[in-house]
Design an enzyme around this catalytic site. Structure first.
Site, PDB file in Angstrom:
ATOM      1  N   ILE A 112       0.756  -0.889   0.059  1.00  0.00           N
ATOM      2  CA  ILE A 112       0.005  -0.513   0.178  1.00  0.00           C
ATOM      3  C   ILE A 112       0.554   1.064  -0.306  1.00  0.00           C
ATOM      4  O   ILE A 112      -0.203   2.028   0.068  1.00  0.00           O
ATOM      5  CB  ILE A 112      -1.045  -0.034   1.093  1.00  0.00           C
ATOM      6  CG1 ILE A 112      -0.624   0.267   2.634  1.00  0.00           C
ATOM      7  CG2 ILE A 112      -2.050  -1.010   1.248  1.00  0.00           C
ATOM      8  CD1 ILE A 112      -1.345   0.173   3.329  1.00  0.00           C
ATOM      9  N   GLU A 131      -0.345  -5.049   9.167  1.00  0.00           N
ATOM     10  CA  GLU A 131       0.212  -4.130   8.268  1.00  0.00           C
ATOM     11  C   GLU A 131       1.464  -4.072   9.592  1.00  0.00           C
ATOM     12  O   GLU A 131       1.714  -4.514  10.348  1.00  0.00           O
ATOM     13  CB  GLU A 131      -0.970  -2.391   9.317  1.00  0.00           C
ATOM     14  CG  GLU A 131      -2.051  -2.808   8.551  1.00  0.00           C
ATOM     15  CD  GLU A 131      -2.450  -1.437   8.734  1.00  0.00           C
ATOM     16  OE1 GLU A 131      -2.250  -0.349   9.922  1.00  0.00           O
ATOM     17  OE2 GLU A 131      -4.041  -0.881   8.657  1.00  0.00           O
ATOM     18  N   GLU A 143      28.526   9.579  10.860  1.00  0.00           N
ATOM     19  CA  GLU A 143      28.548  10.519  11.898  1.00  0.00           C
ATOM     20  C   GLU A 143      29.458  10.953  12.795  1.00  0.00           C
ATOM     21  O   GLU A 143      28.799  11.966  13.122  1.00  0.00           O
ATOM     22  CB  GLU A 143      27.300   9.264  12.513  1.00  0.00           C
ATOM     23  CG  GLU A 143      25.925   9.526  11.219  1.00  0.00           C
ATOM     24  CD  GLU A 143      24.536   9.141  12.252  1.00  0.00           C
ATOM     25  OE1 GLU A 143      24.923   8.303  13.481  1.00  0.00           O
ATOM     26  OE2 GLU A 143      23.631   9.142  11.920  1.00  0.00           O
ATOM     27  N   PRO A 198       8.624  -5.901  16.357  1.00  0.00           N
ATOM     28  CA  PRO A 198       8.308  -6.621  16.080  1.00  0.00           C
ATOM     29  C   PRO A 198       6.974  -7.190  15.847  1.00  0.00           C
ATOM     30  O   PRO A 198       6.641  -8.042  15.147  1.00  0.00           O
ATOM     31  CB  PRO A 198       8.897  -7.564  16.880  1.00  0.00           C
ATOM     32  CG  PRO A 198       9.049  -7.592  17.905  1.00  0.00           C
ATOM     33  CD  PRO A 198       9.698  -6.112  17.569  1.00  0.00           C
ATOM     34  N   GLY A 199       5.930  -5.961  16.617  1.00  0.00           N
ATOM     35  CA  GLY A 199       4.693  -6.024  16.170  1.00  0.00           C
ATOM     36  C   GLY A 199       4.027  -5.762  15.167  1.00  0.00           C
ATOM     37  O   GLY A 199       2.726  -5.745  14.069  1.00  0.00           O
ATOM     38  N   GLU A 244      23.362  15.462   3.661  1.00  0.00           N
ATOM     39  CA  GLU A 244      22.794  16.640   3.846  1.00  0.00           C
ATOM     40  C   GLU A 244      21.671  17.284   4.391  1.00  0.00           C
ATOM     41  O   GLU A 244      21.472  18.834   4.189  1.00  0.00           O
ATOM     42  CB  GLU A 244      22.590  17.236   1.993  1.00  0.00           C
ATOM     43  CG  GLU A 244      21.010  16.236   1.131  1.00  0.00           C
ATOM     44  CD  GLU A 244      21.140  17.120   0.065  1.00  0.00           C
ATOM     45  OE1 GLU A 244      19.803  17.067  -0.411  1.00  0.00           O
ATOM     46  OE2 GLU A 244      22.207  16.405  -0.893  1.00  0.00           O
ATOM     47  N   GLU A 281      20.434  15.858   7.642  1.00  0.00           N
ATOM     48  CA  GLU A 281      21.431  15.619   8.678  1.00  0.00           C
ATOM     49  C   GLU A 281      21.767  16.628   9.523  1.00  0.00           C
ATOM     50  O   GLU A 281      22.956  16.455   8.788  1.00  0.00           O
ATOM     51  CB  GLU A 281      21.634  14.278   8.316  1.00  0.00           C
ATOM     52  CG  GLU A 281      21.430  12.669   9.852  1.00  0.00           C
ATOM     53  CD  GLU A 281      22.635  11.695   9.025  1.00  0.00           C
ATOM     54  OE1 GLU A 281      22.189  10.310   9.739  1.00  0.00           O
ATOM     55  OE2 GLU A 281      23.809  12.057   8.418  1.00  0.00           O
TER      56      GLU A 281
END
Length: 173
Positions: A13, A37, A95, A113-114, A138, A140
């Protein structure tokens, strides 16, 4: 009892830059049907980067979903077909501006995990040396913080550090 759910149908979806979303029609262990979902994510890597034996690097950045600036381990998304360890090495330098002479796998975790299939792989980086600065994406904006491990543990206990991957990674120390 068998708790497995049999997937009968998958309908995509949403396809995005970071996630995709599918709706699965499943058959439950009792024979009934239901839907799930599921957020699909390629996974990520988080790094416990030791500046010295008592100090690790954290990054401070704004996280839009929770509208807060938070402290967390350096981490990043695994790109399509990217080697997990190489992702960690890349993200550490992007980073923090550091590379590591020693880079070792510690373990993995699932984030939610749900509804999500994301795994985060935890690595330890030691014997750091300067790499290239300003490699962050760019969009971040990151502030690198050197913090004592004991201070980080106190901040986790007090609720100042709330990032799940950072808290979970401390189980590997």
């Amino acid at each position: 009892m068998n708790f497995n759910e049999k997937t009968l149908e998958v309908k995509n979806i949403y396809n995005g830059k970071i996630i995709d979303v599918d709706v699965h029609t499943v058959e439950l262990p009792n024979g009934r049907k239901s839907s799930r979902e599921i957020v699909n994510h390629s996974g990520g890597v988080a790094i416990i980067a030791y500046k010295d034996k008592d100090t690790i690097l954290l990054v401070e950045q704004f996280r839009k979903p929770i509208e807060k600036v938070i402290l967390e381990l350096p981490a990043g998304k695994i790109e399509k077909d990217e080697d997990i360890e190489l992702c960690g090495i890349r993200e550490l330098e992007e980073e923090t501006g550091y590379k590591a002479k020693e880079f070792s796998y510690l373990g993995k975790m699932v984030t939610s995990p749900g509804f999500c299939n994301e795994y985060i792989y935890i690595y330890k980086a030691e014997n750091l040396y300067k790499g290239k600065d300003n490699l962050a994406d760019e969009d971040e904006f990151i502030n690198v913080r050197e913090m004592k491990i004991e201070k980080i543990k106190e901040m986790i206990k007090s609720g100042e550090i709330i990032d799940a991957k950072t808290i979970s990674a401390f189980m590997f120390l």
